[in-house]
Design an enzyme around this catalytic site. Sequence first.
Site, PDB file in Angstrom:
ATOM      1  N   CYS A 111       0.845  -1.188   0.000  1.00  0.00           N
ATOM      2  CA  CYS A 111       0.000   0.000   0.000  1.00  0.00           C
ATOM      3  C   CYS A 111       0.880   1.238   0.000  1.00  0.00           C
ATOM      4  CB  CYS A 111      -0.860   0.056   1.258  1.00  0.00           C
ATOM      5  SG  CYS A 111      -1.922  -1.379   1.468  1.00  0.00           S
TER       6      CYS A 111
ATOM      7  N   ASN B 140       0.955   0.245   6.058  1.00  0.00           N
ATOM      8  CA  ASN B 140       1.402  -0.484   4.870  1.00  0.00           C
ATOM      9  C   ASN B 140       2.144  -1.709   5.388  1.00  0.00           C
ATOM     10  OD1 ASN B 140       4.285  -0.006   2.731  1.00  0.00           O
ATOM     11  ND2 ASN B 140       2.573  -1.373   2.463  1.00  0.00           N
ATOM     12  N   GLY B 141       1.701  -2.885   4.977  1.00  0.00           N
ATOM     13  CA  GLY B 141       2.433  -4.081   5.390  1.00  0.00           C
ATOM     14  C   GLY B 141       1.523  -5.240   5.699  1.00  0.00           C
TER      15      GLY B 141
ATOM     16  N   TYR C  43      11.026  -3.289  -7.659  1.00  0.00           N
ATOM     17  CA  TYR C  43       9.746  -3.124  -8.343  1.00  0.00           C
ATOM     18  C   TYR C  43       8.857  -2.027  -7.758  1.00  0.00           C
ATOM     19  CZ  TYR C  43       4.991  -4.115  -9.901  1.00  0.00           C
ATOM     20  OH  TYR C  43       3.722  -4.000 -10.402  1.00  0.00           O
TER      21      TYR C  43
ATOM     22  N   GLY D 127      -0.774   0.898  -5.029  1.00  0.00           N
ATOM     23  CA  GLY D 127      -2.043   0.214  -4.810  1.00  0.00           C
ATOM     24  C   GLY D 127      -3.170   0.905  -5.541  1.00  0.00           C
TER      25      GLY D 127
HETATM   26  P1  AMP Z   1       4.208 -13.173 -12.681  1.00  0.00           P
HETATM   27  O1  AMP Z   1       3.440 -12.901 -13.915  1.00  0.00           O
HETATM   28  O2  AMP Z   1       3.401 -13.828 -11.611  1.00  0.00           O
HETATM   29  O3  AMP Z   1       5.492 -13.907 -12.924  1.00  0.00           O
HETATM   30  O4  AMP Z   1       4.615 -11.761 -12.051  1.00  0.00           O
HETATM   31  C1  AMP Z   1       5.681 -11.033 -12.532  1.00  0.00           C
HETATM   32  C2  AMP Z   1       5.205  -9.783 -13.206  1.00  0.00           C
HETATM   33  O5  AMP Z   1       4.329  -9.050 -12.336  1.00  0.00           O
HETATM   34  C3  AMP Z   1       6.358  -8.871 -13.527  1.00  0.00           C
HETATM   35  O6  AMP Z   1       6.102  -8.313 -14.805  1.00  0.00           O
HETATM   36  C4  AMP Z   1       6.351  -7.793 -12.461  1.00  0.00           C
HETATM   37  O7  AMP Z   1       6.646  -6.529 -12.999  1.00  0.00           O
HETATM   38  C5  AMP Z   1       4.948  -7.854 -11.888  1.00  0.00           C
HETATM   39  N1  AMP Z   1       4.945  -7.957 -10.430  1.00  0.00           N
HETATM   40  C6  AMP Z   1       5.803  -8.587  -9.650  1.00  0.00           C
HETATM   41  N2  AMP Z   1       5.456  -8.493  -8.354  1.00  0.00           N
HETATM   42  C7  AMP Z   1       4.336  -7.797  -8.312  1.00  0.00           C
HETATM   43  C8  AMP Z   1       3.470  -7.355  -7.272  1.00  0.00           C
HETATM   44  N3  AMP Z   1       3.699  -7.627  -5.987  1.00  0.00           N
HETATM   45  N4  AMP Z   1       2.412  -6.649  -7.627  1.00  0.00           N
HETATM   46  C9  AMP Z   1       2.149  -6.363  -8.896  1.00  0.00           C
HETATM   47  N5  AMP Z   1       2.904  -6.748  -9.910  1.00  0.00           N
HETATM   48  C10 AMP Z   1       3.993  -7.450  -9.646  1.00  0.00           C
END
Ligand code: AMP
Length: 468
Positions: free
Chosen positions: A2, A103-104, A261, A28
């Site tokens: 968040c 947040n957490g 990220y 978020g």
């Molecule tokens: P996945 O498709 O499950 O392998 O997730 C990886 C992709 O989702 C990558 O393109 C990341 O940029 C994005 N991503 C990774 N972690 C998160 C997160 N916690 N929330 C939203 N997007 C994420």
Amino acid sequence: MCGIIGLTHAVQSAHDVYRGLLMLQHRGQDSAGILSWDAATGMFHSKKQLGKVADVFTATDLDRLKGAMALGHTRYSTIGDVKESDLQPIAGVMPIGIGLVHNGNLSNYAALKQSLLAKGRAFLSDNDLEVILHLMSGAFVSSPTAPLGERLIEAARTVMQRAEGGYSVIGILPGLGLFGFRDPHGIRPLIIGERDEADGRKSYAFASEDAALGFVGYRRVRDVAPGELVWVPSVGDEAEELHSRSLVPRGGLPCMFEWIYFSSADANLESVPVYETRLRLGQLLGARVGAALDPSTIDVVSAVPETSRISAIALAETLQRPYREVLIKNRYVQRSFILNGQDKRQVAVSMKFSVVDSVIAGKTVLLVDDSIVRGTTSRKLVQLLRQHGAARVYLASSCPPIRHPCLYGIDFPDRKDLVAAGRPLDAVAQALDADGVFYTTLADLETALGRPFCAACLTGEYAYGAAA
Ligand code: AMP
């Protein structure tokens, strides 16, 4: 995950909180909320709703959210569906008025909730912030005659002693002022900002990222330290001052995924700039790829928009191969990761990107992403590039292999859903339908960050031990 912000001293703080929330939207998009404290009428005012910041609040709402102190929240639900009852900020009025955002995630949430229920407490939501509210309220009751500042210290100490997990909290305590604290390991971020007001005085704010504070005119002061409580008395006409107390410091282990990220590229966490870290990760990953492959066999390096672009460009420079935009993102499609259900996620990935055929036809493409979690995104994108004519597709991830769930606030699921868990790298490449996959190593991540960090999702070593 968040985004949170809290500030004081403005005539109508809700307006500044709103602007800060716009800069925290990437943390978020499920819901947004603002809570203000209006000392003139002794009332909390609040609005919170599912949706994005700009859709949730009108100018009339912001005018109605009266008061010099206000908190804001953008929500990304880590666990389960998003329910109206779980939205933040929240306020309690018994035994003392208090407003909170956080947040957490508390890894011992279930155990704490059970023990509070056994004492006759009741809950209105499944939000772990409500557990924090109960823990704080209990501490306020136990020393009813002590000065408010002392009672706040005991309340924050109680949370830090009992709540395990990653949490940053900002609160309003009417009669005292604004406060913020971070869990004993400082897993989730919290930054203090200061601003010169028109009347010559200083005012203070807290937020998840300094870039959001800067947008509202605050200079970065510092990060709240792990296990530290910081408060700003701001009642009446007294000049605001920062007060702080180190309560339960256990050594800083900020979440490495903030740099990889989550945080905005213009943010600085623990004095380590996000942008520079992403550049460095791309350079180090480029060196690894160059050691494993003849760089001249790669025709094009590209990024999965948007987060990984900084690393991808640095990687291309290191390999001295051309960087090109291959995937065009449709910014109006909802972020795929947040959708519940694997089918929905897969559809969303294919709707989210289109391909620039002319750049990849017959070419060997090295596609860089910031992370590979379930592998949904990567698998779909490899297939998409092949359908559009790519001869070979390699993948590179600037995050090392994620093999363990996150208990502290990031939606990394069970081991069984993590594509890198229990698989050697060539099996990961196979599962993703790629010609090869390259990951940043843990050692390279340590070099890029230059400081200790929480790497539980990479190593399985949890700061607070396994979940209660
Ligand atoms: P996945 O498709 O499950 O392998 O997730 C990886 C992709 O989702 C990558 O393109 C990341 O940029 C994005 N991503 C990774 N972690 C998160 C997160 N916690 N929330 C939203 N997007 C994420």
